[in-house]
Design a protein around this motif. Structure first.
Motif, short mmCIF file in Angstrom:
data_model
loop_
_atom_site.label_atom_id
_atom_site.label_comp_id
_atom_site.label_asym_id
_atom_site.label_seq_id
_atom_site.Cartn_x
_atom_site.Cartn_y
_atom_site.Cartn_z
N THR A 160 7.83 -1.87 0.17
CA THR A 160 7.79 -3.26 0.65
C THR A 160 6.43 -3.85 0.32
OG1 THR A 160 6.75 -2.97 2.81
CG2 THR A 160 9.08 -2.41 2.67
N ALA A 161 6.33 -5.16 0.50
CA ALA A 161 5.05 -5.84 0.25
C ALA A 161 3.98 -5.31 1.21
CB ALA A 161 5.23 -7.34 0.41
N ALA A 162 4.46 -4.81 2.37
CA ALA A 162 3.51 -4.33 3.39
C ALA A 162 3.16 -2.86 3.21
CB ALA A 162 4.10 -4.57 4.77
N GLY A 163 3.74 -2.27 2.19
CA GLY A 163 3.41 -0.86 1.94
C GLY A 163 4.66 -0.03 1.69
#
Ligand code: NAD
Length: 375
Positions: A160-163
Motif C-alpha cells: 500500500t501507499a502507507a507501506g
C-alpha cells in the motif's frame, strides 16, 4: 426397514445424522425414516423439511427408537439410549468404542449390533462412507478461519501507499486430511505455510499445495499402519521439538492436527514454546478432544496464555453444521446401503468394510482393535 434418527444430545454437537435430501433418497429406496422432532434444528433442517421428504416425526428419541430396526446417529448412544432401543436392533454412529466400555456392555446385553463410522477402513472403495475424512476436511478449513479471525493481522502480502504488509506465517502440525485442508485454506488466504508430519510421504503433499515441509531427521523410521502414524519414539519427539522450536517463534498462526489412533494426542507445543511465540499469535489445537497437541490448550475454551491466544474448540465440524450434516448423511447412508437393502442386512461378515466397521454383534465385542485396547 425402519430407520430412526434422534436429536444429538452430546454437548457442542450441532450435526444431525440424516438430512432431508438423504431421507428422500432412502424413502425412495424403500426404507422408512422416523426423525425425532427438532433433530435437524441446530443444522437448520426443520421438521417440516423432513416431513416433506417423506419422514415421520417422533416426539422423543425413545419414541423413535421403540420400533426402529436401524438407528443412525452422529455420536455414540448413551446407556440410556441403548435402554430404549429394541433388542437385536442395529445402530450406526461414531463410537470410538474403546473409550466407552460401559456402552459396549449395554449394547451386548441387548444383542444390539453396532457399526462405527470411525472404524470404516480408509480404502478407496470406502471413500464415500469415510466420515472421518469428510468432517476433518471441513474442520481443517474452519480452523484456519477461526485462527485468522483471532489474529490481529491479515494473511496476504499487501503493498500500500502507507507501506508493505508481509504475509502471515502459518505452521501446520500433522498433514492428514484436516492438515492438508488447513494448508490449502491458509495458502488461499495468502499466508506463508510450513508443515510437519511424522509420515515422510506427506512432504510431497505439502509441497504440492505450495507449503514448505519441515523434515525431522530420522522420519523414515516412523511406522505407518493402514495409513495411520504409530506413536513415535521419545528420541523422535525430541528431534521434532528442536526443529519446531526454531520455526514456531516465527509463526503467527499454528494449527495442530496430530493424532495417533487409540492414544492420547502427542504434545508438540510445550509451554516453553508458547512463551517463545510472538505476542498476539494464535494456536488452534484441533487435537484438543484427544488431550491436545499444545500443553496449554483447554477443551472447549479459548484462552490467552503468555500473550498467545489458544483456541481449543470442542467440535470443529459442528461449527459448520449444514455442510457437516450433509456430508455425514451421505457417508452414513452409503454405509447403510452397503450393508443392507430395504428388506434387511446382508451380513457379509468377511467383507472388508463390514468386518472393519462392525463393533458388536450377537452379544459380543467382535472388533479386533477395540478388543485389544479394552483387554
Ligand atoms: P489423523 O487424523 O489420524 O492424524 C493426523 C495427522 O497427524 C496424520 O497425518 C499423522 O501422521 C500425524 N501425526 C501423528 N503423530 C504426529 C506427530 N508426532 N507429529 C506430527 N504429525 C503427527 O489422520 P487422518 O487425516 O485421519 O489420515 C490418516 C491416514 O489415512 C492418512 O495416511 C491419510 O492419507 C489416509 N487416508 C486414506 C483415505 C483413503 O484411502 N480412502 C482416506 C482418508 C485418509
Amino acid at each position: 426397514m425402519k430407520i430412526a434418527v434422534p436429536k444429538e444430545t452430546k454437548p457442542f454437537e450441532r450435526r444431525v445424522a440424516l438430512t432431508p435430501d438423504v431421507v428422500k433418497s432412502l424413502q425412495k429406496a424403500g426404507f422408512t425414516c422416523l426423525i425425532e422432532t427438532g433433530a435437524g434444528e441446530a443444522s437448520y433442517f426443520s421438521d417440516e423439511k423432513y416431513h416433506d421428504a417423506g419422514a415421520g416425526i417422533a416426539p422423543t428419541a425413545q419414541a423413535a427408537f421403540a420400533d426402529a430396526d436401524v438407528i443412525l446417529k452422529v455420536n455414540a448412544p448413551t446407556e440410556e439410549d441403548v435402554a430404549a432401543m429394541k433388542e437385536g436392533s442395529i445402530v450406526i454412529s461414531y463410537l470410538y468404542a474403546y473409550t466407552i466400555p460401559e456402552v459396549v456392555a449395554a449394547l451386548n446385553k441387548k444383542k444390539i449390533t453396532a457399526f462405527s463410522m470411525d472404524a470404516v477402513p480408509r480404502i478407496s472403495r470406502a471413500q464415500k462412507m469415510d466420515a472421518l475424512s469428510s468432517q476433518a476436511n471441513l474442520a481443517g478449513y474452519k480452523a484456519v478461519i477461526l485462527g485468522a479471525n483471532a489474529l490481529g493481522k491479515i494473511f496476504p502480502l499487501l503493498m500500500t501507499a502507507a507501506g508493505t504488509i508481509t504475509p502471515a506465517r502459518t505452521l501446520v502440525f500433522g498433514v492428514g486430511v484436516a492438515g492438508l485442508q488447513a494448508i490449502a485454506t491458509a495458502k488461499r488466504l495468502g499466508a506463508v505455510v510450513e508443515a510437519t508430519d511424522v509420515r515422510a510421504e506427506t512432504k510431497e503433499q505439502v509441497e504440492s499445495l505450495g507449503g514448505r515441509f519441515l523434515q525431522v531427521e530420522g522420519a523414515e523410521g516412523v511406522k505407518v499402519e493402514g495409513g495411520y502414524a504409530k506413536e513415535v519414539s521419545a528420541d523422535y519427539l525430541e528431534k521434532q521439538q528442536a526443529l519446531i522450536k526454531d520455526r514456531i517463534k516465527e509463526a503467527d498462526l499454528a494449527i495442530t492436527t496430530a493424532l495417533v489412533i487409540g492414544k492420547k494426542a502427542p504434545v508438540l507445543i510445550t509451554e516453553d514454546m508458547v512463551k517463545s511465540m510472538k505476542t498476539g499469535s494464535v494456536i488452534v489445537d484441533m487435537a484438543v478432544e484427544s488431550g491436545g497437541n499444545c500443553e496449554l490448550s483447554e477443551f472447549g475454551k479459548t484462552v490467552v496464555k503468555h500473550g498467545v491466544t489458544i483456541i481449543g474448540e470442542a467440535n470443529m465440524p459442528s461449527l459448520l453444521p449444514v455442510n457437516a450434516s450433509e456430508l455425514y448423511a451421505k457417508n452414513i447412508s452409503t454405509l447403510l446401503l452397503h450393508l443392507a437393502t430395504k428388506d434387511g442386512f446382508k451380513w457379509e461378515m468377511e467383507e472388508e468394510i463390514t468386518q472393519g466397521s462392525l463393533i458388536t454383534h450377537n452379544g459380543e465385542l467382535v472388533h479386533g482393535f477395540t478388543k485389544e485396547i479394552l483387554a
